[in-house]
Scaffold this motif. Sequence first.
Motif, PDB file in Angstrom:
ATOM      1  N   UNK A   1       0.889  -1.414  -0.049  1.00  0.00           N
ATOM      2  CA  UNK A   1       0.009  -0.003   0.069  1.00  0.00           C
ATOM      3  C   UNK A   1       0.772   1.311   0.093  1.00  0.00           C
ATOM      4  N   UNK A   2       2.063   1.365   0.825  1.00  0.00           N
ATOM      5  CA  UNK A   2       2.964   2.330   1.020  1.00  0.00           C
ATOM      6  C   UNK A   2       3.430   2.622  -0.291  1.00  0.00           C
ATOM      7  N   UNK A   3       3.923   1.674  -1.025  1.00  0.00           N
ATOM      8  CA  UNK A   3       4.557   1.921  -2.334  1.00  0.00           C
ATOM      9  C   UNK A   3       3.703   2.489  -3.299  1.00  0.00           C
ATOM     10  N   UNK A   4       2.141   2.080  -3.234  1.00  0.00           N
ATOM     11  CA  UNK A   4       1.149   2.386  -4.435  1.00  0.00           C
ATOM     12  C   UNK A   4       1.230   4.210  -3.920  1.00  0.00           C
ATOM     13  N   UNK A   5       1.247   4.182  -2.653  1.00  0.00           N
ATOM     14  CA  UNK A   5       0.997   5.875  -2.313  1.00  0.00           C
ATOM     15  C   UNK A   5       2.119   6.649  -2.533  1.00  0.00           C
ATOM     16  N   UNK A   6       3.459   5.955  -2.368  1.00  0.00           N
ATOM     17  CA  UNK A   6       4.640   6.791  -2.857  1.00  0.00           C
ATOM     18  C   UNK A   6       4.718   7.011  -4.378  1.00  0.00           C
ATOM     19  N   UNK A   7       4.195   6.265  -4.925  1.00  0.00           N
ATOM     20  CA  UNK A   7       4.215   6.339  -6.438  1.00  0.00           C
ATOM     21  C   UNK A   7       3.195   7.071  -6.960  1.00  0.00           C
ATOM     22  N   UNK A   8       2.161   7.590  -6.014  1.00  0.00           N
ATOM     23  CA  UNK A   8       0.929   8.561  -6.495  1.00  0.00           C
ATOM     24  C   UNK A   8       0.220   7.691  -7.308  1.00  0.00           C
ATOM     25  N   UNK A   9      -0.157   6.531  -6.849  1.00  0.00           N
ATOM     26  CA  UNK A   9      -0.896   5.832  -7.624  1.00  0.00           C
ATOM     27  C   UNK A   9      -2.282   5.422  -6.956  1.00  0.00           C
ATOM     28  N   UNK A  10      -2.465   6.012  -5.756  1.00  0.00           N
ATOM     29  CA  UNK A  10      -3.929   5.702  -5.053  1.00  0.00           C
ATOM     30  C   UNK A  10      -3.992   7.213  -4.381  1.00  0.00           C
ATOM     31  N   UNK A  11      -5.267   7.529  -4.323  1.00  0.00           N
ATOM     32  CA  UNK A  11      -5.293   8.685  -3.332  1.00  0.00           C
ATOM     33  C   UNK A  11      -5.215   8.358  -1.649  1.00  0.00           C
ATOM     34  N   UNK A  12      -5.106   9.170  -0.681  1.00  0.00           N
ATOM     35  CA  UNK A  12      -4.810   8.900   0.842  1.00  0.00           C
ATOM     36  C   UNK A  12      -6.141   8.303   1.118  1.00  0.00           C
TER      37      UNK A  12
END
Length: 498
Positions: A385-396
């Motif tokens: 999940x953190x990887x997706x967030x860091x890559x801007x691929x999911x909203x918080x």
Amino acid sequence: MYQSFIGLEVHIHLLTKTKVFCNCRSAFGDEPNTNVCPVCMGYPGVLPSLNIEAMRMGCTVARALGCSIPEKTWFERKQYFYPDMPKNYQISQFASPLGQQGSVEIEGAANGRPFKKTVRIKECHLEEDAGKMIHTGTVSLLDYNRAGVSLLEIVTEPDMETGEEAEVFIQQLRRMVRYLGVCDGNMEEGSLRADANVSINFPGKGLGKKVEIKNLNSSRFVRLGLNYEIARQSEFMDAGKTVVQETRLWNENRDQTESMRKKENAHDYRYFPEPDLPIFAPDSAFLKTVDDSLVELPAARMKRFRDEYGLNPEQADLICEEMEEADYFEAAAAAAVSRGITKKDAASRIANFLLIDIKRMLHREGLSPSSLASFALTPQRLASLVVLLSQGRVSTKNARQAMEAAAAEGRDPADIIREKGWELITDPEAIAGAVTAVLAAEESIAAELRSIAADTGKEKRRRTLTAYLLGKVLAATGGRADTKIAADRIAEALGTRE
Ligand code: ADP
Ligand code: ZN
Ligand code: MG
């Protein structure tokens, strides 16, 4: 003002399966007098034998507290009469305790002022616990299940000065013994008990007459009891009276200490070497088992979390409260780093999830952080999940929802995000398409924005209209367009970019 001196005597129940000098089970919530035998009941003529596991645990704590382990350590009989000690002596250590002369650093704050100091450890010694008296009406009952249970006593030098320092000492010690796996640290149940000694004197005059406070079954009571006692003794001294050496009890209902018995210096336990137990000379194989049980201690781990992961002191402290939580944090960080994001980025995101969202989820389920080892949202799943967030691929917002679902269903949040179509649209072509469509539909607004594009006086209006258009683009993509890319595209199309 007076100078104050505080020394603590902390007793911890070691988590050995059996008692320290016999093979009875070390469990005292059981039916009274079921975990007993002639040795722990103190029958005449029986022979105690040392539980080596208790010695190992004791020495491990001693080493963690910077104490040296002597070449020879042995046991003495400490003699006194008490009904919960049928032998009329307690097997303890006196002349050569298993741990000698160590020190620990404590760090905290009192009245908003931070403190950091070294507290010397006088000694650590191994002994047996007494039984338990249960007073009911006019009779007293005795339960010997606790008699002979392994107890380690840790004695500090009188190096602390305030209740706050003593409270921090206990909290740090508690955390340390839990990390070492030698004690559950439960103060309410008496697995960790502290007696606090305190005296005050005119500055430079050395130690004063010591008062010992008992019945302190939380670290908070240690603080309150000591601060109460320092104030009480100060009033005495102010009035020109001398403090009497005595033992006092903390009364938690009245928030005060009360006299229990006077003339405490008259002890004569007539210690003499226990003739039924051989001298213990730790050999290299034993010392290796001690070394092998020394895990990275909380203080060192907290420092490393600050240095290595860039956590702030408060985060490091909270995450290191429980070893399972610190382990979880590191496993998640390692998994995220192995998938290409930086350590600091991973750490700050994981720390936030752990300290806010995951704590809340655990709390809701009535679980403690020590159950993180079996938590359905595994460190690897949090990392994805953190990887997706860091890559801007999911909203918080969607990340949080995915995390909740992942924890409830025991699945990878990345799969949930894919299934729900929550992945952000980062494809510039797709976003450009949506922008073009919105600008065509909102012709008049687009025209107004173009006309004020270079007008510095219309900054506010420009922002309002841009936000409006951005909202439309997001709506057109089901909230999935990457906000930054969409905003860039709008500015580009209208020439409003700064
Ligand atoms: P005792 O023989 O009464 O048990 P110890 O010398 O073993 O006394 O000390 C017990 C604890 O009391 C230790 O933690 C020690 O640091 C502390 N202590 C001893 N004397 C004083 C004093 N005058 N003021 C405050 N603490 C003291
Ligand atoms: Zn026994
Ligand atoms: Mg003593």
